[in-house]
Design an enzyme around this catalytic site. Structure first.
Site, short mmCIF file in Angstrom:
data_model
loop_
_atom_site.label_atom_id
_atom_site.label_comp_id
_atom_site.label_asym_id
_atom_site.label_seq_id
_atom_site.Cartn_x
_atom_site.Cartn_y
_atom_site.Cartn_z
N LYS A 248 0.81 -1.22 0.00
CA LYS A 248 0.00 0.00 0.00
C LYS A 248 0.85 1.28 0.00
CE LYS A 248 -3.85 -2.29 -0.08
NZ LYS A 248 -4.85 -2.22 0.97
N SER B 142 -2.52 -12.18 5.01
CA SER B 142 -2.94 -12.10 3.60
C SER B 142 -1.88 -12.66 2.68
CB SER B 142 -3.29 -10.65 3.23
OG SER B 142 -2.22 -9.78 3.54
#
Length: 499
Positions: free
Chosen positions: A45, A287
């Protein structure tokens, strides 16, 4: 700038390594992972954050000094906090309360403000709060779930990095999850053009099959999700699969860039993340474990010689308070105790060695100067500053008392005996000798209220829990928040807190 020299930290975003998975993957295929933890704030991100902010600056949508706001499960907020710190933008993030506490602490450490929303409202709730705050205050809302600058950043950086790494070689499968859909859309459209034979596999939680359900996403008139997707269920993969289909993800679906949607079990995600750390030495989050689980499932089905690349979105450090670290204790296991006991030294269960024999002539401590005694007396008699803490700068127990005073809003004077101010002529040591003569204790910290010694760390915390400290402060005219409930265990050093 010169090679490997950057104007600021933002120049280090991207160019993350692609690493072969050796022990966990079948030998007959080639499994690689793109390790996004190598970004400066530890996640993919960082790319999104930099792309969105710089795009907004170029377009004039973000003005100098304007507050930035975004809804985030953590990684986007951490990346934005880094970018905004460098560029001088205030940042507010909204985040559901059930995401890991490490993330909110990291964002606050970087200077951001974190507004928590009720877990029951899920991702759409924190998004609605961000929209509400942006409209109320005129803040710039990043809109990571539909902002084209998000996907464009991956088209400009992530995708070319992948193409360069496999130039002239096979790349049969690209495996990824989806959070905002930025990585998915930005990479998929490049691969479809440059490597049309590469199959694009998208993973999602098996108990929350939003894409796999085939059901459409309810949307408001402006295209944003109007409500949670009917197939959404809470799941373990933080940052993956919000409770709606983001527009960027929907774009990839509509363009038919997704060849397969692969459901991943939460327990498998945790197991693979642990195996990734313990067998491959790659420290990544849940994740990432989920994406690797998908890649290994593809590997079992793929033909010999196939090459599979999966995305590992972030580092494992922001999962310390999640099920990923369940069973990873801070105390020694039985096996570790056995190792400790295999040799005689430095053991908790062994008797302390006898003290060395006293030398024939004990060294004589230097006499305490009269001015040091007078200094201590003056401190303890100063009615304008009734609370005095004799401390060491970096002692954890001294910091426990400091946290207590901060919690109660108590003004105090701290005399840090190991600071440079008190090192000359062993002034700190002499003050300590004066305290020992007064209290009969040589331990630090020592706390005084109105000239009266009340004890060290644990005594002070216990007095506060019982409310007696607050009464002493009130009697001395010292302001404090009497409504605060004090739990001493929460203020002690982490390794001493009750478990």
């Amino acid at each position: 700038m010169a090679a490997n020299r950057f104007h600021d930290i933002l120049g280090t975003v991207g160019r993350t390594p692609i690493v072969r998975i050796n022990k966990l993957a079948p030998a007959r295929v080639n499994v690689f992972a793109k390790v996004e933890a190598f970004n400066p704030m530890g996640s993919v991100k960082d790319r999104l954050a930099l792309g969105v902010i710089e795009d907004a600056e170029r377009r004039g949508a973000l003005k100098p000094g304007q507050t930035v706001i975004e809804a985030t499960s953590g990684n986007t907020g951490i990346g934005l906090a880094m970018v905004c710190a460098v560029k001088g933008f205030p940042l507010v993030v909204t985040m559901a309360e059930n995401f890991s506490v490490e993330r909110r602490r990291m964002m606050r450490f970087l200077g951001a403000k974190v507004v928590l929303t009720p877990a029951a409202l899920k991702g759409s709730g924190m998004l609605a709060k961000a929209v509400e705050l942006a409209q109320a205050h005129g803040w710039f809302l990043c809109r990571q779930f539909e902002n084209e600058a998000n996907a464009d950043m991956h088209t400009r950086t992530t995708a070319p990095e992948i193409l360069a790494a496999f130039e002239g070689e096979r790349l049969d499968y690209f495996v990824t999850g989806y959070g905002t859909g930025g990585t998915l859309k930005g990479v998929a459209r490049v691969l479809r053009q440059a490597r049309p034979d590469t199959r694009i596999v998208v993973c999602e939680p098996d108990n929350s099959p939003i894409l796999g359900s085939g059901l459409p996403q309810p949307r408001a008139a402006d295209g944003t999700p109007g409500e949670s997707h009917p197939a959404f269920r809470p799941h373990l993969m933080q940052g993956w699969s919000p409770d709606f289909i983001p527009k960027l993800t929907q774009d990839a679906i509509t363009a038919h860039w997704i060849d397969r949607v692969l459901p991943i079990n939460g327990a498998d995600a945790v197991r693979r993340a642990k195996e990734l750390a313990q067998q491959e030495g790659i420290f990544a989050g849940i994740s990432a474990g989920a994406t690797l689980a998908g890649a290994l499932q593809i590997a079992e089905e793929a033909p010999d010689g196939a090459t599979i690349l999966c995305m590992l979105p972030d580092t494992g450090e922001r999962y310390l308070s999640t099920p990923l670290f369940e069973g990873i204790g801070i105390d020694m296991t039985q096996e570790e105790l056995a190792i400790s006991r295999s040799t005689p030294g430095a053991r908790f269960d062994a008797a302390a060695p006898p003290p060395p024999a006293a030398p024939a002539q004990q060294p004589v401590a230097p006499p305490v100067s009269k001015d040091v005694e007078a200094f201590v007396e003056a401190l303890l008699a100063d009615a304008a500053q009734p609370v005095v803490l004799f401390a060491l700068e970096w002692c954890e127990f001294c910091w426990s008392v400091r946290k207590l005073f901060a919690t109660l809003g108590v003004p105090y004077r701290s005399v840090d005996l190991d600071s440079t101010e008190y090192q000359r002529d062993d002034r700190g040591g002499q003050i300590r000798a004066v305290l020992a003569a007064r209290t009969g204790k040589r331990t630090i910290p020592q706390v005084f209220v109105g000239g009266q010694w009340i004890g060290g760390c644990t005594e002070t915390l216990d007095l506060a829990k019982e409310g007696r400290l607050q009464a002493m402060l009130k009697a001395q005219g010292v302001a404090c928040d009497e409504g605060v409930r004090v739990e001493p265990g929460a203020l002690l050093p982490a390794w001493l807190q009750p478990r």
